[in-house]
Design a protein around this motif. Structure first.
Motif, PDB file in Angstrom:
ATOM      1  N   GLU A 165     -36.104-100.802 -26.882  1.00  0.00           N
ATOM      2  CA  GLU A 165     -36.142 -99.517 -27.572  1.00  0.00           C
ATOM      3  C   GLU A 165     -37.442 -99.454 -28.364  1.00  0.00           C
ATOM      4  N   GLY A 166     -38.018 -98.259 -28.475  1.00  0.00           N
ATOM      5  CA  GLY A 166     -39.304 -98.118 -29.155  1.00  0.00           C
ATOM      6  C   GLY A 166     -39.317 -96.984 -30.140  1.00  0.00           C
ATOM      7  N   ASP A 167     -40.284 -97.073 -31.081  1.00  0.00           N
ATOM      8  CA  ASP A 167     -40.420 -96.024 -32.086  1.00  0.00           C
ATOM      9  C   ASP A 167     -41.736 -96.222 -32.827  1.00  0.00           C
ATOM     10  N   THR A 222     -36.500 -97.319 -23.958  1.00  0.00           N
ATOM     11  CA  THR A 222     -35.848 -96.083 -24.381  1.00  0.00           C
ATOM     12  C   THR A 222     -36.549 -95.569 -25.627  1.00  0.00           C
ATOM     13  N   TYR A 223     -36.934 -94.292 -25.612  1.00  0.00           N
ATOM     14  CA  TYR A 223     -37.745 -93.730 -26.683  1.00  0.00           C
ATOM     15  C   TYR A 223     -37.202 -92.343 -27.026  1.00  0.00           C
ATOM     16  N   SER A 250     -31.228 -87.212 -31.828  1.00  0.00           N
ATOM     17  CA  SER A 250     -30.106 -88.120 -31.564  1.00  0.00           C
ATOM     18  C   SER A 250     -30.536 -89.565 -31.822  1.00  0.00           C
ATOM     19  N   PRO A 251     -30.819 -89.935 -33.078  1.00  0.00           N
ATOM     20  CA  PRO A 251     -31.314 -91.290 -33.358  1.00  0.00           C
ATOM     21  C   PRO A 251     -30.308 -92.381 -33.022  1.00  0.00           C
ATOM     22  N   TRP A 252     -29.004 -92.036 -32.981  1.00  0.00           N
ATOM     23  CA  TRP A 252     -28.007 -93.061 -32.674  1.00  0.00           C
ATOM     24  C   TRP A 252     -28.135 -93.575 -31.238  1.00  0.00           C
ATOM     25  N   CYS A 257     -33.135 -99.839 -32.665  1.00  0.00           N
ATOM     26  CA  CYS A 257     -34.467 -99.624 -33.228  1.00  0.00           C
ATOM     27  C   CYS A 257     -34.385 -98.980 -34.612  1.00  0.00           C
ATOM     28  N   GLU A 258     -33.464 -98.045 -34.786  1.00  0.00           N
ATOM     29  CA  GLU A 258     -33.324 -97.409 -36.091  1.00  0.00           C
ATOM     30  C   GLU A 258     -32.923 -98.429 -37.149  1.00  0.00           C
TER      31      GLU A 258
END
Length: 321
Positions: A165-167, A222-223, A250-252, A257-258
């Motif tokens: 997961e990325g951010d 997933t981003y 939809s941050p969940w 990553c969150e």
């Protein structure tokens, strides 16, 4: 009451306020070693209120507004005014103003003769401001996005490693950023220094970090729908990962990553200038995170779990007798 040395709670009871409200007022609006005074407290409060708001580009008492009024009276459109100001003053951005700002300044006028005169100068002369986009999003969409809903089910199960997961986490004033990659199975963290928040920087930073790990551990990313990932096709070509995009707001759908972003704020608090961190310092922060035991791994570290899964991925499959 402050001069009479009353306690904060005594003042709160007398004024019918929360004790925390009184304490916050005394802390924020007392100047240095001087005693609390109402006049200086009001000055402090007004100063913070003004500093919290960016100055208007078109101050009604300023020279810029007078120039705009003159050009509107010449029947120039806001677009013509904005374009001419940029052409005439190319090295003075403080004199530049967008056509949208001009429209907003006109329609922000109170109802009266001046407002009617200004609206009459516009091409259409509408009495109310029409929506700029008529409800359409004109910011542009990321081309060829692949939705998270077609992501293979083994990614959701966290059984197979190599899915990330990325951010971006942003620094003070959103002027600096750091790229974050988290492996879903092991929770291993990789941090990438970014020169800015552009798609080119995201492509370079994420490609370098993903290519630094073994190929079997690069399966998917997933981003969210941030515009910095608009070059996702190039990222997939350079690293071999398949990129999936979450639904808007939809941050969940990227919960790992969150959660990691929250943990990283221990090292990079909000309001920090992230451009001051070198790549070596970011790698040190990632190493610290990856060597912290996690309850989800029965108190093993993400680095240990990642190393174990990497070793298993290189083992040949058992032969069937």
């Amino acid at each position: 009451m402050r001069q009479q040395s009353l306690s904060v709670r005594a003042m709160a009871r007398t004024l019918g306020r929360s004790a925390s409200t009184i304490s916050r007022e005394l802390e924020r609006n007392t100047l240095g070693e001087l005693p609390y005074a109402s006049h200086s407290a009001q000055v402090c409060s007004q100063g913070r209120r003004q500093a919290a708001r960016a100055p208007r580009k078109l101050d009604m008492q300023g020279v810029g507004w007078q120039v705009v009024l003159t050009l509107l009276d010449w029947r120039w459109s806001p677009q013509q005014i904005a374009g001419t100001l940029k052409r005439v003053f190319p090295n003075e951005p403080e004199r530049h103003v967008s056509h949208e700002t001009i429209y907003n300044a006109i329609y922000a006028q109170p109802r009266g003769e001046l407002r009617r005169q200004l609206v009459a100068c516009l091409r259409r002369g509408h009495n109310t401001r029409m929506p700029r986009t008529r409800g359409d999003d004109r910011r542009g969409q990321i081309p060829d996005m692949v939705s998270i809903h077609v992501r293979p089910p083994e990614v959701n199960d966290r059984v197979m490693p190599g899915h990330w997961e990325g951010d971006f986490i942003k620094g003070a004033g959103n002027k600096s950023s750091v790229g974050v990659l988290v492996e879903r199975t092991s929770r291993l963290v990789l941090l990438a220094k970014m020169d800015d928040a552009t798609a080119a920087s995201a492509l370079a930073g994420f490609s370098a970090k993903l290519n630094s790990i073994a190929e079997p551990m690069r399966q998917s990313l997933t981003y969210d729908q941030g515009k910095e990932m608009s070059r996702h096709a190039d990222l997939a070509a350079q690293t071999g990962v398949k990129v999936y995009f979450c639904d808007p707001h939809s941050p969940w759908q990227r919960g790992t990553c969150e959660n990691t972003n929250g943990l990283l704020r221990q090292y990079m608090p909000k309001g920090t200038d992230l451009s001051l961190f070198s790549q070596d310092e970011l790698d040190g922060i990632a190493d610290s995170m990856n060597n912290r035991p996690r309850a989800t791994h029965a108190w093993h570290t993400p680095l240990g779990v990642f190393a174990q899964t990497l070793a298993l991925s290189h083992q040949p499959p058992a032969s069937i007798q």
